[in-house]
Structure formats: structure tokens, C-alpha cells
Enzyme design. Structure first.
Site, PDB file in Angstrom:
ATOM      1  N   HIS A 197       6.232  -5.877 -19.276  1.00  0.00           N
ATOM      2  CA  HIS A 197       6.596  -4.835 -18.292  1.00  0.00           C
ATOM      3  C   HIS A 197       6.112  -3.453 -18.747  1.00  0.00           C
ATOM      4  CE1 HIS A 197       9.592  -3.985 -14.825  1.00  0.00           C
ATOM      5  NE2 HIS A 197       8.737  -2.987 -14.923  1.00  0.00           N
ATOM      6  N   ILE A 198       4.799  -3.373 -18.953  1.00  0.00           N
ATOM      7  CA  ILE A 198       4.231  -2.124 -19.494  1.00  0.00           C
ATOM      8  C   ILE A 198       3.177  -1.492 -18.600  1.00  0.00           C
ATOM      9  CG2 ILE A 198       4.657  -2.372 -21.970  1.00  0.00           C
ATOM     10  CD1 ILE A 198       1.430  -3.545 -20.261  1.00  0.00           C
ATOM     11  N   SER A 206       0.231  -4.290   4.053  1.00  0.00           N
ATOM     12  CA  SER A 206       1.533  -3.604   4.027  1.00  0.00           C
ATOM     13  C   SER A 206       2.328  -4.029   5.263  1.00  0.00           C
ATOM     14  CB  SER A 206       1.329  -2.087   3.999  1.00  0.00           C
ATOM     15  OG  SER A 206       0.448  -1.707   5.028  1.00  0.00           O
ATOM     16  N   ARG A 207       3.543  -3.517   5.357  1.00  0.00           N
ATOM     17  CA  ARG A 207       4.366  -3.853   6.523  1.00  0.00           C
ATOM     18  C   ARG A 207       3.823  -3.133   7.765  1.00  0.00           C
ATOM     19  NH1 ARG A 207       9.979  -4.561   7.563  1.00  0.00           N
ATOM     20  NH2 ARG A 207      10.462  -4.530   5.350  1.00  0.00           N
ATOM     21  N   ARG A 260       7.290  -7.309  -8.894  1.00  0.00           N
ATOM     22  CA  ARG A 260       8.515  -7.862  -9.471  1.00  0.00           C
ATOM     23  C   ARG A 260       8.356  -9.371  -9.600  1.00  0.00           C
ATOM     24  NH1 ARG A 260       9.544  -3.596 -11.275  1.00  0.00           N
ATOM     25  NH2 ARG A 260      11.314  -2.251 -10.845  1.00  0.00           N
ATOM     26  N   LEU A 287       0.848  -1.206   0.000  1.00  0.00           N
ATOM     27  CA  LEU A 287       0.000   0.000   0.000  1.00  0.00           C
ATOM     28  C   LEU A 287       0.873   1.241   0.000  1.00  0.00           C
ATOM     29  CD1 LEU A 287      -2.791  -1.066   2.531  1.00  0.00           C
ATOM     30  CD2 LEU A 287      -3.005  -0.791   0.047  1.00  0.00           C
ATOM     31  N   GLY A 288       1.898   1.239  -0.857  1.00  0.00           N
ATOM     32  CA  GLY A 288       2.781   2.394  -0.971  1.00  0.00           C
ATOM     33  C   GLY A 288       2.221   3.396  -1.953  1.00  0.00           C
ATOM     34  N   GLU A 309      13.935 -10.606 -17.740  1.00  0.00           N
ATOM     35  CA  GLU A 309      13.222  -9.800 -18.743  1.00  0.00           C
ATOM     36  C   GLU A 309      14.209  -9.353 -19.813  1.00  0.00           C
ATOM     37  OE1 GLU A 309      10.979  -6.639 -16.879  1.00  0.00           O
ATOM     38  OE2 GLU A 309      10.074  -8.010 -15.461  1.00  0.00           O
TER      39      GLU A 309
HETATM   40  N1  LIG Z   1       5.407  -3.118 -13.554  1.00  0.00           N
HETATM   41  C1  LIG Z   1       5.729  -1.835 -13.601  1.00  0.00           C
HETATM   42  O1  LIG Z   1       5.639  -1.201 -14.660  1.00  0.00           O
HETATM   43  C2  LIG Z   1       6.171  -1.128 -12.349  1.00  0.00           C
HETATM   44  C3  LIG Z   1       6.317   0.270 -12.373  1.00  0.00           C
HETATM   45  C4  LIG Z   1       6.701   0.910 -11.214  1.00  0.00           C
HETATM   46  C5  LIG Z   1       6.935   0.176 -10.053  1.00  0.00           C
HETATM   47  N2  LIG Z   1       6.790  -1.181 -10.054  1.00  0.00           N
HETATM   48  C6  LIG Z   1       7.018  -1.970  -8.825  1.00  0.00           C
HETATM   49  O2  LIG Z   1       6.102  -1.540  -7.819  1.00  0.00           O
HETATM   50  C7  LIG Z   1       6.782  -1.558  -6.573  1.00  0.00           C
HETATM   51  C8  LIG Z   1       6.049  -0.709  -5.556  1.00  0.00           C
HETATM   52  O3  LIG Z   1       6.223   0.670  -5.853  1.00  0.00           O
HETATM   53  P1  LIG Z   1       5.769   1.815  -4.813  1.00  0.00           P
HETATM   54  O4  LIG Z   1       6.223   3.090  -5.396  1.00  0.00           O
HETATM   55  O5  LIG Z   1       4.339   1.671  -4.448  1.00  0.00           O
HETATM   56  O6  LIG Z   1       6.674   1.416  -3.551  1.00  0.00           O
HETATM   57  P2  LIG Z   1       6.524   1.927  -2.046  1.00  0.00           P
HETATM   58  O7  LIG Z   1       5.879   3.263  -2.012  1.00  0.00           O
HETATM   59  O8  LIG Z   1       7.866   1.759  -1.422  1.00  0.00           O
HETATM   60  O9  LIG Z   1       5.504   0.884  -1.397  1.00  0.00           O
HETATM   61  C9  LIG Z   1       5.844  -0.424  -1.080  1.00  0.00           C
HETATM   62  C10 LIG Z   1       4.713  -1.042  -0.272  1.00  0.00           C
HETATM   63  O10 LIG Z   1       5.046  -2.407  -0.005  1.00  0.00           O
HETATM   64  C11 LIG Z   1       4.976  -2.637   1.398  1.00  0.00           C
HETATM   65  N3  LIG Z   1       5.961  -3.637   1.794  1.00  0.00           N
HETATM   66  C12 LIG Z   1       7.267  -3.697   1.493  1.00  0.00           C
HETATM   67  N4  LIG Z   1       7.859  -4.766   2.084  1.00  0.00           N
HETATM   68  C13 LIG Z   1       6.882  -5.392   2.768  1.00  0.00           C
HETATM   69  C14 LIG Z   1       6.842  -6.543   3.582  1.00  0.00           C
HETATM   70  N5  LIG Z   1       7.933  -7.286   3.809  1.00  0.00           N
HETATM   71  N6  LIG Z   1       5.668  -6.889   4.147  1.00  0.00           N
HETATM   72  C15 LIG Z   1       4.557  -6.139   3.948  1.00  0.00           C
HETATM   73  N7  LIG Z   1       4.513  -5.038   3.169  1.00  0.00           N
HETATM   74  C16 LIG Z   1       5.667  -4.666   2.596  1.00  0.00           C
HETATM   75  C17 LIG Z   1       5.285  -1.304   2.042  1.00  0.00           C
HETATM   76  O11 LIG Z   1       4.801  -1.308   3.375  1.00  0.00           O
HETATM   77  P3  LIG Z   1       4.926   0.025   4.293  1.00  0.00           P
HETATM   78  O12 LIG Z   1       3.976   1.017   3.677  1.00  0.00           O
HETATM   79  O13 LIG Z   1       4.493  -0.425   5.629  1.00  0.00           O
HETATM   80  O14 LIG Z   1       6.364   0.459   4.194  1.00  0.00           O
HETATM   81  C18 LIG Z   1       4.544  -0.348   1.090  1.00  0.00           C
HETATM   82  O15 LIG Z   1       3.189  -0.279   1.441  1.00  0.00           O
HETATM   83  C19 LIG Z   1       8.192  -1.072  -6.941  1.00  0.00           C
HETATM   84  O16 LIG Z   1       9.135  -1.455  -5.955  1.00  0.00           O
HETATM   85  C20 LIG Z   1       8.430  -1.767  -8.254  1.00  0.00           C
HETATM   86  O17 LIG Z   1       9.007  -3.033  -8.016  1.00  0.00           O
HETATM   87  C21 LIG Z   1       6.408  -1.842 -11.183  1.00  0.00           C
END
Ligand SMILES: NC(=O)c1ccc[n+]([C@@H]2O[C@H](COP(=O)([O-])OP(=O)(O)OC[C@H]3O[C@@H](n4cnc5c(N)ncnc54)[C@H](OP(=O)(O)O)[C@@H]3O)[C@@H](O)[C@H]2O)c1
Length: 320
Positions: free
Chosen positions: A283-284, A174-175, A235, A152-153, A264
Site C-alpha cells: 500500500h505504497i 467512470s460513472r 482497494r 477518472l476522479g 492489510e
Molecule cells: N493505493 C493508494 O496508495 C491509494 C491512495 C489514495 C487513494 N487510493 C484509492 O483511490 C481511490 C480513488 O481516489 P480519487 O481521489 O480519484 O477518487 P474520486 O475523485 O472520488 O474518483 C472516483 C472515480 O471513480 C468513479 N466511480 C466511482 N464509482 C463508480 C461506479 N460504480 N462506476 C463507474 N465509475 C465509478 C467516479 O466516477 P464519477 O467521476 O462519474 O463520479 C470517479 O471517476 C480512493 O477511493 C482510494 O480507494 C489509493
């Protein structure tokens, strides 16, 4: 190259992007930072390499970063940082990643689109058409289905709100504990089992870390409701591939939409290509918007120059 603009501070752009994309980044960033000298890594003099305190990076090659010994921080133009956290684990500079509302909007749009794809049984109708089969499938309203979001980031929270507005029941994990209006939230190991057991559609928007690698495994998948669907936009390695293929083959999962993979581009002989109940995407789901990302990056750098304050940095211990 002709992107260098007048200004006193050198900011290298270090990235593995093609010439056309490099031109776009340099032109967008340069116009937003008239006080900086933005220079592609390949055009830097030895003196400039020594003087650089900030670099803007797009999947940078570690050998190039190693040639910039006085960096205080680097700003990535992508959101995921697992590679940099691993490759620069002994470096002293801070890592800043892209947090862009436009990226969150684009991802939420993708999450809604593919959730509707699963919700309205589109994979099954595609299959039926191939067999010239005229058959209505049972319909359940969105309000009778739960979409669970892992993470839930900045991306997951926006996606959760978008799904809620579209009429789904939404749960998130989320964590740390979170409060989001209309969304049932869970945290920690116990909450993880609960969200798997109630999600008709599960969307992964977690970062790849030591804790999330292989997290989606057989034990959790078997908790899901009958014929559940999964969307992985986080990922690839967050999924335990052997367990996942097993769940698809035995019908524990009805369908998976996968945008991210361990390797990829996805190799031609990968089992996911041949799996009838998998949609493979290259990856889009949320490409970076060069204009809005440049505005965020330039804003952060301009603020650092004015105040000495860094934007939110990646927590290397947590890995995201
Ligand atoms: N496919 C694509 O095109 C694409 C594009 C952009 C990003 N992404 C992927 O999306 C991911 C998330 O991006 P974001 O900007 O939303 O990241 P973010 O703001 O850092 O949010 C990460 C979320 O995951 C939670 N989390 C992390 N480790 C955890 C664990 N061990 N247990 C429970 N919850 C956990 C975090 O919890 P807390 O809130 O408690 O810290 C947070 O809510 C990126 O890291 C990237 O890999 C993919």
C-alpha cells in the site's frame, strides 16, 4: 502535548498514527491555522470534546468520534473513505476527504512506473534471469498498447493524462461521462465491457463502494486481450479474488501489480504472496504528503471559518 497553539476554536486531531507522525501533522497544521487550537484527541478536556465542530481525522477510531457529539464536519487526511462511510453511516456530520494535486501527481507517477514495468515485460525478464535464460521478447511500442483506467476522479484523470503524455493509447471509465483531451472515455455498464476488452494494461483507481465491490470478475477478465496485465491501486475488495487467482493461474492475465488488499497488512499465508505472476506492494503507491495535505486541510478550514462554506463533501449515498 505541546502542540496546542493559541486560538479560540478547538479542532481535535483524531487518528491512529504513531507519535512521530502525530508530531509532524500537529506541527504542519498548527503553523497553517494560527487562529485554531489544534489538540490531539487524547489531550482534550470534556468541555473541549463538547465544543468541537470540526475534527481532522486519520483513520479515526469510531469510539473517539462518538465522544465529539457536536461535530459539523470531519476532514480526513486520506483520500479513501469507505471505512468512514460504513462506520459513521448514522452520524449527522459531513465527511470531507483529501483531494490534493500532490497526491494525484504521486499516484500518476506510480501508475506510469508500474505500467512501464508491465509494458516492457520486466516480470518476464526477471523470471528469465533466474533461469539464466538469454532471450529477447517481442517488442511493441507504447503507442500500440492501450492502458485502461477504471475511475477518472482526481487520481484517475491525472494518471490518464500522464500515461497519454508517455505515449500510450489511454482509455478511461467512470460513472458519469467525461471529456479528457486525447483519452477515449466510457461510462456505465456497457462502457465497462468495452474498456476491459481493449486494455492491454488495466489500472484500477476506483473507490470501494457497494457497486464496485467484486466488480473485477471472471466475466470481465475473460474479455481482456491475451496476456493482459492489471494494476490495482484502488482497494483490494474491488477484485473478486477467486476469479482473479483463476485468471492468473490459467494465463488469462500475464501479471498483476497489487498495492491494496482485503486485509492489510497482507496475511503471511495469503495466496497472493506465492503467485509467481503477482507483484505485491505494501500500500505504497500514493502516500499522503503531510505538508501539502496540511495546506489543503488548513485552506478548507480557514475558508469555512471565513465563509461558512464546506468544501466538497463525500456523497454518502454513492459511497465516495
Ligand atoms: N493505493 C493508494 O496508495 C491509494 C491512495 C489514495 C487513494 N487510493 C484509492 O483511490 C481511490 C480513488 O481516489 P480519487 O481521489 O480519484 O477518487 P474520486 O475523485 O472520488 O474518483 C472516483 C472515480 O471513480 C468513479 N466511480 C466511482 N464509482 C463508480 C461506479 N460504480 N462506476 C463507474 N465509475 C465509478 C467516479 O466516477 P464519477 O467521476 O462519474 O463520479 C470517479 O471517476 C480512493 O477511493 C482510494 O480507494 C489509493
Amino acid at each position: 502535548m505541546s502542540f496546542v497553539v493559541s486560538g479560540s476554536n478547538v479542532i481535535p486531531f483524531v487518528g491512529q498514527v504513531d507519535a512521530e507522525e502525530l508530531t509532524e501533522w500537529m506541527s504542519a497544521l498548527s503553523s497553517l491555522m494560527p487562529g485554531e487550537r489544534l489538540v490531539p484527541f487524547s489531550d482534550l478536556t470534556d468541555e473541549e470534546k463538547l465544543s468541537a465542530e470540526i475534527a481532522i481525522v486519520a483513520n479515526p477510531h469510531p469510539d473517539e468520534i462518538a465522544k465529539l457529539p457536536n461535530l459539523i464536519w470531519i476532514h480526513s487526511v486520506w483520500a479513501g473513505v469507505e471505512r468512514m462511510v460504513a462506520e459513521f453511516k448514522d452520524s449527522s456530520f459531513d465527511i470531507v476527504r483529501l483531494i490534493d494535486p500532490e497526491l494525484s501527481r504521486t499516484m500518476a507517477e506510480a501508475v506510469l512506473s508500474w505500467s512501464l514495468y508491465l509494458h516492457r515485460d520486466m516480470p518476464a525478464y526477471l523470471h528469465q534471469q533466474k533461469n539464466r535464460e538469454w532471450k529477447a521478447r517481442p517488442y511493441k511500442k507504447a503507442s500500440q498498447k492501450t492502458v485502461g483506467i477504471l475511475g477518472l476522479g482526481s487520481l484517475g484523470a491525472t494518471a490518464a493524462n500522464t500515461l497519454f503524455e508517455a505515449g500510450f493509447k489511454v482509455a478511461g471509465w467512470s460513472r458519469s461521462n467525461k471529456e479528457l483531451s486525447g483519452i477515449q472515455t466510457y461510462a456505465g455498464p456497457k462502457g465497462l465491457k468495452t474498456i476491459f476488452s481493449k486494455s492491454d494494461i488495466l489500472v484500477c483507481l476506483l473507490p470501494l463502494t457497494g457497486e464496485t465491490r467484486g466488480l473485477i470478475n471472471r466475466d470481465l477478465l475473460t474479455l481482456m486481450p491475451d496476456r493482459a496485465g492489471i494494476i490495482n491501486f484502488g482497494r483490494g475488495p474491488i477484485i473478486n479474488k477467486i476469479d482473479f487467482l483463476g485468471a492468473l493461474e490459467t494465463g488469462v492475465l500475464s501479471h498483476a501489480v497489487l498495492d491494496v488488499f482485503e486485509t492489510e497488512p497482507l496475511p503471511e499465508d495469503d495466496a497472493f504472496w506465492d503467485q509467481p505472476n503477482v507483484t505485491v506492494l505494501p500500500h505504497i503507491s500514493a502516500p499522503t504528503d503531510i505538508q501539502t495535505a496540511s495546506e489543503i486541510v488548513a485552506g478548507n478550514i480557514n475558508n469555512f471559518r471565513a465563509t461558512g462554506e464546506l468544501p466538497q463533501i463525500v456523497n454518502r449515498g454513492r459511497g465516495y
